[in-house]
Design a protein around this motif. Structure first.
Motif, short mmCIF file in Angstrom:
data_model
loop_
_atom_site.label_atom_id
_atom_site.label_comp_id
_atom_site.label_asym_id
_atom_site.label_seq_id
_atom_site.Cartn_x
_atom_site.Cartn_y
_atom_site.Cartn_z
N ARG A 65 0.84 -1.21 0.00
CA ARG A 65 0.00 0.00 0.00
C ARG A 65 0.88 1.26 0.00
N ILE A 66 1.80 1.27 -0.92
CA ILE A 66 2.75 2.38 -1.07
C ILE A 66 2.41 3.13 -2.35
N ASP A 67 2.45 4.43 -2.30
CA ASP A 67 2.16 5.24 -3.49
C ASP A 67 3.08 4.81 -4.63
N PRO A 68 2.52 4.56 -5.82
CA PRO A 68 3.37 4.13 -6.94
C PRO A 68 4.51 5.09 -7.25
N THR A 69 4.30 6.40 -7.06
CA THR A 69 5.39 7.34 -7.37
C THR A 69 6.58 7.12 -6.45
N GLU A 70 6.32 6.69 -5.22
CA GLU A 70 7.44 6.42 -4.29
C GLU A 70 8.24 5.20 -4.76
N VAL A 71 7.54 4.14 -5.12
CA VAL A 71 8.25 2.93 -5.52
C VAL A 71 8.98 3.15 -6.84
N ILE A 72 8.37 3.89 -7.76
CA ILE A 72 9.06 4.23 -9.01
C ILE A 72 10.35 4.98 -8.70
N ALA A 73 10.33 5.84 -7.69
CA ALA A 73 11.54 6.59 -7.33
C ALA A 73 12.66 5.67 -6.87
N TYR A 74 12.32 4.53 -6.23
CA TYR A 74 13.37 3.60 -5.83
C TYR A 74 14.17 3.13 -7.05
N ALA A 75 13.46 2.91 -8.17
CA ALA A 75 14.08 2.35 -9.37
C ALA A 75 14.57 3.42 -10.33
N THR A 76 14.43 4.68 -9.96
CA THR A 76 14.82 5.75 -10.89
C THR A 76 15.70 6.78 -10.19
N GLY A 77 15.09 7.75 -9.53
CA GLY A 77 15.87 8.81 -8.89
C GLY A 77 16.83 8.30 -7.83
N ASN A 78 16.36 7.40 -6.96
CA ASN A 78 17.25 6.84 -5.94
C ASN A 78 18.43 6.12 -6.59
N ALA A 79 18.12 5.27 -7.57
CA ALA A 79 19.18 4.50 -8.23
C ALA A 79 20.17 5.41 -8.94
N GLY A 80 19.66 6.41 -9.63
CA GLY A 80 20.55 7.32 -10.33
C GLY A 80 21.50 8.04 -9.39
N ARG A 81 20.97 8.46 -8.23
CA ARG A 81 21.84 9.14 -7.26
C ARG A 81 22.90 8.19 -6.72
N VAL A 82 22.52 6.97 -6.35
CA VAL A 82 23.47 6.00 -5.81
C VAL A 82 24.54 5.67 -6.84
N LEU A 83 24.14 5.55 -8.12
CA LEU A 83 25.09 5.20 -9.18
C LEU A 83 25.82 6.42 -9.74
N ARG A 84 25.53 7.61 -9.17
CA ARG A 84 26.20 8.85 -9.56
C ARG A 84 25.93 9.20 -11.02
N ARG A 85 24.67 9.02 -11.42
CA ARG A 85 24.27 9.25 -12.80
C ARG A 85 23.28 10.41 -12.89
N GLU A 86 23.25 11.06 -14.05
CA GLU A 86 22.26 12.11 -14.30
C GLU A 86 20.88 11.52 -14.59
N GLU A 87 20.84 10.30 -15.12
CA GLU A 87 19.56 9.69 -15.46
C GLU A 87 18.79 9.36 -14.18
N GLY A 88 17.49 9.15 -14.34
CA GLY A 88 16.66 8.75 -13.21
C GLY A 88 15.69 9.81 -12.76
N ILE A 89 15.91 11.06 -13.14
CA ILE A 89 15.01 12.17 -12.81
C ILE A 89 14.59 12.84 -14.11
N LEU A 90 13.29 13.08 -14.26
CA LEU A 90 12.81 13.80 -15.43
C LEU A 90 12.68 15.28 -15.06
N GLU A 91 13.63 16.05 -15.53
CA GLU A 91 13.58 17.50 -15.37
C GLU A 91 14.44 18.14 -16.45
N GLU A 92 14.24 19.45 -16.62
CA GLU A 92 14.97 20.15 -17.67
C GLU A 92 16.48 20.00 -17.49
#
Length: 400
Positions: free
Chosen positions: A310-337
């Motif tokens: 019962r976790i908001d989908p946006t939170e779990v998506i962040a585990y596989a995107t923004g969180n991962a990108g930060r841990v791997l030191r990558r620019e990918e994973g966040i959608l922004e300009e």
């Protein structure tokens, strides 16, 4: 009309402009963000340059037909051997199938299944360099592949890590290299981190690979890796009390994998939430391995954690995107300009009970993948692996 040159296998960003219009929203991938209610994304030379602007001239126009855009997914625990091959399951050509599961970046968890894997100083260095170099020239499906994870062992010397770093090797795996005791790896972890490596450790019960010992929480706390690999099990999870210590006493990223224990994953997530550690959670598949080849592993994990926990989908998506990108030191994973244009277009599945792809995920249904874009290039339209999307995107090229 579709311009087939976009499928020609280019690895870098597509020059020119790509416009995505008629979106129902954008999930940024940043933990805590809600869905952005924007209808357009403008991409130029492989990067996002504008959200929500008026329709502008573009070389390629994608009509998203009401899809929701999310960042491309990271698989932070993938077992390549060399190139697009893993002998554990005699798997060949699996990487593009993972792209059809929404994965746009894959990280090696060590080329442990390399045929006849060497266990000597020169051999392990050679495998790491060869694997890393091969993926610079070979990106099946356009997927960003971070390979060449050094399988360190007692045969390595301090100078080796700086030498390898100078050659572009930046990943290391601990737990498969022949140490008599896992804690014997502690100085090697420090030498690697000082040289700039990102270090992942095996954790939990013994692997299916012969001769691999369990790695306990005491071992992990002593080593202090950057990523505690598959703490929910790969395939056997750490004991609950050990997980609690790891969450509270370490700084390591907490990796949850599809090949592990879902019940343990939910408990780990709860502990992380109680200890301000949600930003440390990342997702991986731990495949191809004894569990097999699972192209939908990451999106399946997202649906399972969201629906059962019962976790908001946006939170779990962040585990596989923004969180991962930060841990791997990558620019990918966040959608922004200004960020790389790696994104996935989701629809609710045809015949499902929900009228929105995020509602489908919250119910436990895998959404329909209607498009995958990497480096601003369209790599797939309707996924050959996900449920059928309720609406198909259309693509028009200015050359048509």
């Amino acid at each position: 009309m579709w311009d087939e040159s976009y499928e020609a296998g280019h690895f870098g960003p597509q020059h020119g402009r790509l416009l995505i219009r008629n979106l129902r929203g954008v999930v940024t991938g940043r933990l805590g963000d809600q869905v952005r209610e924007v209808e357009t994304v403008l991409i130029e030379n492989g990067r996002i340059i504008e959200f929500g602007g008026a329709a502008d001239a573009a070389d390629v126009v994608v009509d998203a037909q009401g899809a929701v855009a999310i960042p491309g997914l990271f698989d932070t625990h993938t077992h390549f051997a060399i190139g697009d091959f893993n002998p554990k399951q005699n798997a060949i050509g699996f990487i593009e199938s993972y792209m059809h599961g929404g994965v746009t970046s894959m990280m090696s968890a060590g080329e442990v299944h390399f045929p006849g894997r060497p266990m000597d100083r020169d051999g392990v260095k050679a495998v790491a360099v060869a694997a890393a170099r091969s993926f610079e020239l070979n990106r099946p499906g356009g997927v960003r592949i971070h390979g060449g994870s050094l399988m360190t062992g007692p045969y390595m010397e301090e100078s080796d890590y700086a030498e390898l770093a100078a050659m572009g090797i930046w990943l290391m795996k601990v737990g498969f290299g022949g140490f008599d005791k896992p804690k014997d790896a502690v100085p090697h972890v420090r030498w690697a981190q000082e040289a700039g490596f990102l270090v992942m450790s095996h954790s939990g019960g013994a692997s299916s690979v012969p001769g691999i010992a369990p790695i306990t929480v005491d071992d992990l706390l002593a080593m202090d890796p950057d990523i505690a690999g598959h703490i929910n099990g790969g395939t056997t999870s750490l004991p609950d009390a050990d997980v609690e210590r790891l969450v509270k006493e370490s700084r390591a990223a907490l990796q949850l994998v599809q090949a592990g224990n879902l019940s343990a994953s939910l408990k780990i997530r709860e502990l992380a939430a109680e200890n301000d550690g949600l930003s440390r959670i990342i997702l991986g598949s731990d495949t191809p391995s004894g569990t097999g080849v699972m192209p939908m592993a990451i999106i399946k994990t997202i649906a399972e954690l969201s629906s059962i926990g019962r976790i908001d989908p946006t939170e779990v998506i962040a585990y596989a995107t923004g969180n991962a990108g930060r841990v791997l030191r990558r620019e990918e994973g966040i959608l922004e300009e200004g960020r790389p244009a790696d994104l996935v277009l989701l629809q609710e599945p045809t015949g499902g009970s929900q009228d929105h792809p995020l509602k489908s995920i919250a119910r436990g249904d895998i959404p329909g993948i209607a498009g995958v874009i990497i480096d601003g290039q369209i790599r797939a339209q309707r996924s050959r692996n996900s449920p059928a999307p309720s609406r198909l995107i259309t693509v028009r090229s200015s050359a048509a």
